[in-house]
Design a protein around this motif. Structure first.
Motif, PDB file in Angstrom:
ATOM      1  N   LYS A 114       0.808  -1.225   0.000  1.00 17.73           N
ATOM      2  CA  LYS A 114       0.000   0.000   0.000  1.00 17.73           C
ATOM      3  C   LYS A 114       0.836   1.267   0.000  1.00 17.73           C
ATOM      4  O   LYS A 114       0.298   2.349  -0.155  1.00 17.73           O
ATOM      5  CB  LYS A 114      -0.936  -0.005   1.210  1.00 17.73           C
ATOM      6  CG  LYS A 114      -1.929  -1.147   1.145  1.00 17.73           C
ATOM      7  CD  LYS A 114      -2.958  -1.051   2.224  1.00 17.73           C
ATOM      8  CE  LYS A 114      -3.924  -2.211   2.066  1.00 17.73           C
ATOM      9  NZ  LYS A 114      -5.104  -2.089   2.861  1.00 17.73           N
ATOM     10  N   PRO A 118       0.378   6.381   2.277  1.00 20.71           N
ATOM     11  CA  PRO A 118      -1.012   6.018   2.593  1.00 20.71           C
ATOM     12  C   PRO A 118      -1.138   5.284   3.929  1.00 20.71           C
ATOM     13  O   PRO A 118      -2.106   5.480   4.660  1.00 20.71           O
ATOM     14  CB  PRO A 118      -1.423   5.102   1.439  1.00 20.71           C
ATOM     15  CG  PRO A 118      -0.524   5.478   0.317  1.00 20.71           C
ATOM     16  CD  PRO A 118       0.772   5.894   0.963  1.00 20.71           C
ATOM     17  N   LEU A 119      -0.144   4.436   4.260  1.00 24.46           N
ATOM     18  CA  LEU A 119      -0.166   3.740   5.539  1.00 24.46           C
ATOM     19  C   LEU A 119      -0.088   4.738   6.689  1.00 24.46           C
ATOM     20  O   LEU A 119      -0.844   4.645   7.662  1.00 24.46           O
ATOM     21  CB  LEU A 119       0.993   2.755   5.635  1.00 24.46           C
ATOM     22  CG  LEU A 119       1.209   2.115   7.006  1.00 24.46           C
ATOM     23  CD1 LEU A 119       0.026   1.225   7.369  1.00 24.46           C
ATOM     24  CD2 LEU A 119       2.502   1.339   7.036  1.00 24.46           C
ATOM     25  N   LYS A 121      -0.917   7.975   6.668  1.00 22.58           N
ATOM     26  CA  LYS A 121      -2.166   8.737   6.737  1.00 22.58           C
ATOM     27  C   LYS A 121      -3.277   7.919   7.376  1.00 22.58           C
ATOM     28  O   LYS A 121      -4.006   8.403   8.239  1.00 22.58           O
ATOM     29  CB  LYS A 121      -2.593   9.179   5.333  1.00 22.58           C
ATOM     30  CG  LYS A 121      -1.782  10.301   4.759  1.00 22.58           C
ATOM     31  CD  LYS A 121      -2.308  10.655   3.369  1.00 22.58           C
ATOM     32  CE  LYS A 121      -1.456  11.702   2.712  1.00 22.58           C
ATOM     33  NZ  LYS A 121      -1.924  12.009   1.348  1.00 22.58           N
ATOM     34  N   SER A 122      -3.413   6.675   6.955  1.00 20.26           N
ATOM     35  CA  SER A 122      -4.456   5.795   7.485  1.00 20.26           C
ATOM     36  C   SER A 122      -4.269   5.550   8.977  1.00 20.26           C
ATOM     37  O   SER A 122      -5.225   5.593   9.756  1.00 20.26           O
ATOM     38  CB  SER A 122      -4.445   4.475   6.722  1.00 20.26           C
ATOM     39  OG  SER A 122      -5.303   3.558   7.321  1.00 20.26           O
ATOM     40  N   THR A 123      -3.028   5.311   9.383  1.00 25.97           N
ATOM     41  CA  THR A 123      -2.752   5.060  10.793  1.00 25.97           C
ATOM     42  C   THR A 123      -3.057   6.283  11.636  1.00 25.97           C
ATOM     43  O   THR A 123      -3.689   6.185  12.692  1.00 25.97           O
ATOM     44  CB  THR A 123      -1.284   4.630  10.982  1.00 25.97           C
ATOM     45  OG1 THR A 123      -1.039   3.482  10.179  1.00 25.97           O
ATOM     46  CG2 THR A 123      -0.980   4.327  12.432  1.00 25.97           C
ATOM     47  N   PHE A 125      -5.119   8.728  10.901  1.00 31.93           N
ATOM     48  CA  PHE A 125      -6.574   8.895  10.902  1.00 31.93           C
ATOM     49  C   PHE A 125      -7.221   7.949  11.908  1.00 31.93           C
ATOM     50  O   PHE A 125      -8.087   8.348  12.691  1.00 31.93           O
ATOM     51  CB  PHE A 125      -7.137   8.631   9.495  1.00 31.93           C
ATOM     52  CG  PHE A 125      -8.630   8.725   9.421  1.00 31.93           C
ATOM     53  CD1 PHE A 125      -9.257   9.959   9.317  1.00 31.93           C
ATOM     54  CD2 PHE A 125      -9.410   7.581   9.473  1.00 31.93           C
ATOM     55  CE1 PHE A 125     -10.636  10.053   9.255  1.00 31.93           C
ATOM     56  CE2 PHE A 125     -10.791   7.657   9.415  1.00 31.93           C
ATOM     57  CZ  PHE A 125     -11.412   8.908   9.309  1.00 31.93           C
ATOM     58  N   ASN A 126      -6.791   6.695  11.890  1.00 34.43           N
ATOM     59  CA  ASN A 126      -7.358   5.703  12.811  1.00 34.43           C
ATOM     60  C   ASN A 126      -7.055   6.046  14.267  1.00 34.43           C
ATOM     61  O   ASN A 126      -7.899   5.848  15.145  1.00 34.43           O
ATOM     62  CB  ASN A 126      -6.851   4.303  12.488  1.00 34.43           C
ATOM     63  CG  ASN A 126      -7.451   3.757  11.210  1.00 34.43           C
ATOM     64  OD1 ASN A 126      -8.550   4.120  10.823  1.00 34.43           O
ATOM     65  ND2 ASN A 126      -6.717   2.884  10.552  1.00 34.43           N
ATOM     66  N   ARG A 131     -10.346   4.600  15.715  1.00 35.92           N
ATOM     67  CA  ARG A 131     -10.893   3.447  14.989  1.00 35.92           C
ATOM     68  C   ARG A 131     -10.075   2.227  15.350  1.00 35.92           C
ATOM     69  O   ARG A 131      -8.884   2.306  15.594  1.00 35.92           O
ATOM     70  CB  ARG A 131     -10.855   3.703  13.490  1.00 35.92           C
ATOM     71  CG  ARG A 131     -11.836   4.829  13.140  1.00 35.92           C
ATOM     72  CD  ARG A 131     -11.977   5.056  11.688  1.00 35.92           C
ATOM     73  NE  ARG A 131     -12.322   3.825  11.005  1.00 35.92           N
ATOM     74  CZ  ARG A 131     -12.161   3.667   9.708  1.00 35.92           C
ATOM     75  NH1 ARG A 131     -11.680   4.632   8.978  1.00 35.92           N
ATOM     76  NH2 ARG A 131     -12.489   2.538   9.136  1.00 35.92           N
ATOM     77  N   ASN A 133      -9.492  -0.697  13.550  1.00 36.97           N
ATOM     78  CA  ASN A 133      -9.072  -1.642  12.519  1.00 36.97           C
ATOM     79  C   ASN A 133      -7.579  -1.554  12.228  1.00 36.97           C
ATOM     80  O   ASN A 133      -7.134  -1.905  11.153  1.00 36.97           O
ATOM     81  CB  ASN A 133      -9.884  -1.451  11.230  1.00 36.97           C
ATOM     82  CG  ASN A 133      -9.735  -0.068  10.647  1.00 36.97           C
ATOM     83  OD1 ASN A 133      -9.228   0.821  11.302  1.00 36.97           O
ATOM     84  ND2 ASN A 133     -10.203   0.102   9.430  1.00 36.97           N
TER      85      ASN A 133
END
Length: 168
Positions: A114, A118-119, A121-123, A125-126, A131, A133
């Protein structure tokens, strides 16, 4: 004797998990039985307790991830077999090393598949939105886009680390 059996079982399970993504009952169940029988022959009732506690700890450590769909039953039975052979303390340390190695493998696979940005940003955000997940580290992508790898690799390496370095 236990270490020789453990080494053979880990090699077989590593190969079958890499080739077919399965850890076979024909390997784990006899290993569990051997662990109990060997311990009883060597130490009698104390041996039964040694293997029984190791088996239950090994089984319980991976039971929740199995129930949640994060791993297969073969992984759980392999950890239970390690416990029946080597006892509670050994299987616990193997689990710690396995979890660390599995986490590193999963993180590397996520970054590879990925990308790092992006990893990140996703982390973030979570974490910001709490979150849950973050743990979906699963090398093949399924319909839901999860990344998976044969966890028997991490179990074999974690157990090897325990054999080499022992506990903490």
């Amino acid at each position: 004797m236990q270490i020789i059996v453990l080494g053979i079982v880990l090699i077989i399970c590593l190969i079958t998990d890499l080739k077919s993504r399965k850890i076979l009952n024909i390997v784990t169940v006899p290993t569990i039985i051997f662990g109990f029988v060997y311990s009883i022959i060597i130490s009698g009732f104390n041996g039964l307790l040694f293997s029984g506690k190791g088996f239950l700890v090994g089984l319980s450590l991976l039971l929740i991830p199995f129930i949640l769909g994060g791993m297969g039953a073969g992984d759980v039975k392999l950890m239970a077999a390690i416990g029946a052979l080597m006892g509670t303390e050994f299987v616990f340390y193997s689990f710690i090393y396995t979890a660390l190695i599995g986490g590193v493998i999963g993180l590397l696979l996520i970054i590879k598949n990925k990308g790092f940005i992006p990893l990140l940003k996703s982390t973030l955000f979570n974490l910001v939105f709490l979150r849950s997940n973050l743990g979906e580290i699963i090398i093949s992508q399924d319909k839901k886009g999860r990344i998976s790898f044969p966890y028997g690799v991490a179990i074999a390496l974690g157990t090897l680390c325990t054999l080499v370095w022992g506990g903490f």
